[in-house]
Design an enzyme around this catalytic site. Structure first.
Site: not given
Lengths: 160, 764
Positions: B488-489, B530, B716-718
């Site tokens: 969704g980037s 992001t 935020v992903g990791e």
């Protein structure tokens, strides 16, 4: 060996193809008919990314032999939107961020539609078990389940 | 755009939840993933893989395969030049080019089952498979070693006869499977343990797990007679595909153009190359385009995985819960070649906490497994599982609330980590407090269930990004960047561009360009897109605004300093400049030919200042005493997210990461048989979580803005994959009274532990 001649209906359109006896429906859809919306994630019926319906029955097209499509009605993701109008499930999946990478999405949409055609008032648990054959590695399923619940509620509302 | 915006009063677009720009394509089957690309006249490429875990290749005879009608090319290691002993970045990890060329195609030896030994290209798949069967490889089978502890023993079979341990103390006298020893120290742990009231020391193990992306690796390569190559591939970094192919094939990067397909998941596993160099070489030899796809079996045996490890933890604390000394030793699987994420595993182990005395040692260990690849916060979930389990033991022993114990020791601004960095503005305390105040934590645990808590830390990264912004003739804007959109980037980049430019989100079209159409971009990984590419987009839009203001100044005949940009329009800065009607982008675009031609902005930068992230997870679960089956009943992930640009996709990262961590904790593992062959290379036996295994995943977004980013973005992903391993294990311990030290907590393992404890418990 001579190829097998198959006459079938795909997304409402009469379709003919020639295939080997051991070819899967998924391979014919993707490689011969150019319908690449159905995905191959495993080739063994474990991930559901290739979900289609054959005569209304939800199947993994990687586990269906192409000759079995003879005389059947096959529905794939490419037939889900009507003209330029997305199916309510398609619309809701986008609105509610029920996808991240999107590779599993066609399979989830086909499977979710098959559920709601049978039961427009499923519990969360029923949705979770119905979709247990579709793997998603990105979302943790949360937003997918919410989207299906919301579409079911809208369907019930409009059926009143 | 039916979703309500969050109440971020500072912004118009940031914090809203519009439809993603690629949404319609992804719900209709129109989006093209790698295996959906085809070219007229293409051949199908297939790889012959080693059946042995460890063997010397004495000879390879490809003559029969080459003679088969329909076979157009065959390659072996002879078709790839030798590479120098040079370390280069590969996503978030480092790899040695000498090893990379051996991993894509075995040279002297095969080092794991599934290791590529030859590849063919034929007019169809059936002929390609037939050709593989005609290749004769003469192997001398060698003793193999799978597990880290066994591989570290002095008499273990050696994978690389010349591998000397880097960083060994004293220096290594002879070769071993230990590629590297690393160490991080702060303070004096001996003194810390001496004054501690409580010391807890435990050993843990975790197993190798796969990233489990649903889209297998796939590529299509087309080489032309003039030396130009085009590649379409599923990758987290098409610039890295270009770079690796150029190095491995002795080509110039400008001769290779890589177009990223939509990517069906990666999680770190698509930051390296497997098929691309083979497809290019086959295409060069045959003069035809070559398409290659991995089967799921290939994916499990020959790509990824993330390592397993043995971890030793020792923590000393005062009665009030203050941790005064902490040690950790991590011995980590690298797979067949050096380069595990043991570095980040060590660095992250105690980063959540402010501890005076810390000593951490890591070992990078090779064994006869596929070379590991990055997987979401590489290494961190493993060390964190061990540390967070031990902290839970401490909480139990001190009879403290597990969140209060962590609050007592939480890292904050000014905390110096064991690896040397001093934290700036971070949100560990805020995240712990948010978890403590969450609806979940405030609700008593349901009868039959038990609750576990754990925390996690990840650095997040910046690195190189390029972006461009182009104004069309009608005043709409195309934003061009070079990172595959994995979750969704596109939406978050377009939201930041809309906010900056002051025009509507749907007037901006984000596009991901191929390697020839935008400047260099580091991989989609490290939770950087992001943040870092977002900053490049913001800067490219600022460059565009500077250009737009100049056009307005020219139109009005005033100095550029006399023009301001507000709500998507150029306006005079004040009445002293003159009285002019504002000019919209559309108006400026219509007259662009007279004011200097096309209106474009661009930016390229090396982004530093990534804001670290912290997560705290709460897991309620029940354990079936007979079967050992664990049911997760409620789960909450709280995280310090900086600013949530598109909150739905931020929540999605937390939910997806949490579920991958739950899978790691409960079921996922690589299982090897006595011959060193993988016993579960499919989704039936390697069981990732399915919908019916899970509850909803509640999220708490804690917004502690990153001061180095104009919109406060942190990756935020990791972070969200780190806490679940211990959160689950801690809940299991509190449910059963049995502390499990070895992941996964699968039904066979857990029921055996329950059975073993039963007579003991009855006797008590």
């Amino acid at each position: 060996m001579a190829k097998i001649h198959v006459e079938t209906t795909i997304n409402g359109a009469p379709t003919e193809f020639l295939c080997e006896a051991n070819q899967t429906l998924l391979d014919v859809l993707r490689d011969q008919l150019g319908l690449t919306g159905s995905k191959e994630g495993c080739g063994s019926g474990d991930c559901g990314a290739c979900s289609v319906t054959v005569d209304g029955r939800l199947v993994c097209s990687c586990l269906v032999l192409a000759p079995e499509a003879q005389g059947a009605k096959v529905e794939t993701i490419e037939g889900m939107a009507q003209g330029d109008k997305l199916h309510p499930l398609q619309k809701k999946f986008v609105e509610m961020a029920a996808l991240q990478c999107g590779i599993c999405t066609p399979g989830f949409l086909i499977a979710s539609r098959a559920l709601l055609e049978r039961n427009n008032n499923p519990t969360e648990t029923e949705i979770r078990y119905w979709l247990a054959g579709n793997l998603c590695r990105c979302t943790g399923y949360d937003k997918i389940i919410h989207a299906v619940m919301e579409v079911a509620a809208e369907m019930r509302e409009s059926a009143k | 755009m039916s979703n309500p915006p969050t109440n971020n009063p500072k912004y118009k677009w940031i914090g809203t939840r519009p439809d993603r720009p690629d949404g319609a394509d992804k719900v209709t089957g129109r989006a093209r993933f790698a295996a959906d690309f085809n070219l007229a006249g293409q051949l199908i490429g297939k790889v012959l893989r080693s059946p042995h875990a460890h063997a010397r290749i004495k000879s390879i005879d490809t003559s029969k395969a080459e003679a088969l009608a329909g076979v157009k090319a065959v390659v072996t290691s002879r078709d790839f030049p030798e590479q120098p002993d040079v370390i280069v970045p590969a996503g978030e990890m480092q790899v040695n080019l000498r090893d990379v060329t051996r991993n894509i195609m075995a040279r002297e030896k095969v080092l794991y089952e599934g290791h590529a030994v030859a590849a063919v290209a034929a007019t169809n798949e059936a002929i390609a498979k037939q050709a593989l069967a005609l290749i004769k490889v003469n192997y001398e089978v060698l003793p193999h070693v799978i597990d880290v502890a066994a591989a570290m023993k002095p008499n273990a079979p050696l994978l690389h006869e010349h591998l000397m341990t880097e960083g060994a103390k004293p220096a290594a006298a002879r070769p071993s499977n230990i590629a590297k020893r690393i160490e991080f120290a702060k303070g004096d742990t001996a003194a810390g343990f001496a004054k501690a009231d409580v010391v807890i020391e435990r050993d843990y193990t975790t197993q190798a797990v796969h990233q489990g992306y649903i889209e297998p690796h796939a590529t299509l390569a087309s080489a032309s007679e003039d030396g130009q190559v085009q590649i379409w591939s599923t990758t987290q970094g098409h610039f890295q595909v270009r770079g690796f192919c150029a190095r491995l094939l002795n080509m110039e990067t400008s001769q290779i153009r890589v177009t990223p397909s939509e990517i069906g998941g990666g999680f770190g596993g698509k930051t390296v190359v497997y098929l691309e160099p083979l497809a290019v070489r086959l295409s060069q030899k045959s003069g035809k385009p070559v398409k290659m796809t991995m089967s799921r079996d290939d994916v499990f045996r020959a790509s990824g995985p993330a390592p397993g490890a043995d971890v030793h933890v020792k923590i000393g604390a005062m009665k009030d819960g203050r941790i005064v000394a902490a040690e950790c030793t991590v011995a980590m699987q690298a797979g067949a070649f050096p380069g595990s994420p043991v570095g980040p595993a060590c660095m992250c182990s105690y980063a959540c906490y402010d501890i005076d005395n810390v000593f951490i040692v890591g070992y990078d260990v090779v064994s006869n497994r596929p070379k590991v690849a990055a997987y979401r916060a590489p290494g961190a979930p493993i060390s964190s599982f061990a540390v967070e389990s031990t902290i839970d033991l401490l909480a139990q022993q001190l009879k403290m609330d597990p969140i209060d114990l962590r609050l007592k020791n939480a890292a904050a601004k000014g905390t110096k980590t064991a690896y040397g960095v001093t934290f700036g503005t971070i949100g560990m305390v805020e995240t712990l407090e948010a978890a403590k105040n969450s609806p979940h934590y405030k609700t008593p645990v349901k009868p039959g269930f038990a609750r576990g808590v754990a925390a996690g830390f990840w650095f997040n990264v910046g690195a190189d990004s390029s972006a461009a912004a182009h104004v069309g003739e009608d005043g709409t804007v195309t934003v061009i960047s070079g990172n595959p959109d994995i979750g969704g980037s596109r939406a978050s980049l377009a939201l930041m561009a809309a906010e900056e430019l002051g025009i509507d989100y749907d007037k901006i079209r984000p596009v991901i360009a191929d390697t020839a159409s935008i400047g260099f971009n580091f991989v989609t990984g490290g939770s950087r897109v992001t943040f870092a590419t977002g900053l490049a987009v913001v800067n490219s839009v600022r460059d565009l605004i500077r250009d737009l203001k100049g056009r307005a100044a020219k139109t009005w005949g005033v100095d550029p300093e006399g023009v301001i940009w507000e709500n998507g329009m150029a306006k005079p800065a004040g009445s002293n400049v003159g009285t002019f009607e504002p000019l919209t982008i559309a108006q400026l675009a219509a007259t662009a030919g007279k004011t200097g031609g096309p209106i474009n902005g661009h930016a390229q930068l090396n982004v530093t200042g990534a804001g670290p992230g912290f997560g705290v997870h709460i897991c309620d679960l029940a354990v079936d005493a007979d079967t050992g089956i664990v049911t997760v009943g409620r789960y909450t992930a709280a995280q310090d997210v900086g600013t949530a640009i598109h909150p739905s996709y931020v929540e999605g990262q937390l939910q997806g990461g949490a579920v991958q961590g739950i899978g790691w904790a409960l079921n996922e593992e690589y299982i090897y048989n006595a011959q060193g062959r993988l016993a579960n290379p499919g989704f039936l036996d390697y069981r990732i979580p399915v919908a019916s295994d899970l509850p909803m995943i509640e999220t708490v977004l804690v917004e502690v803005p990153n001061p180095t980013h104009p919109y406060g973005v942190r990756g935020v992903g990791e972070v969200p994959i780190i806490p679940p391993l211990a959160a689950v294990a801690n809940a299991v311990a509190r449910s059963t009274g049995i502390r499990m030290y070895d992941l996964p907590l699968s039904p066979p393992k857990l029921s055996a532990a329950l059975d073993a404890a039963r007579p003991l418990m009855a006797a008590e």
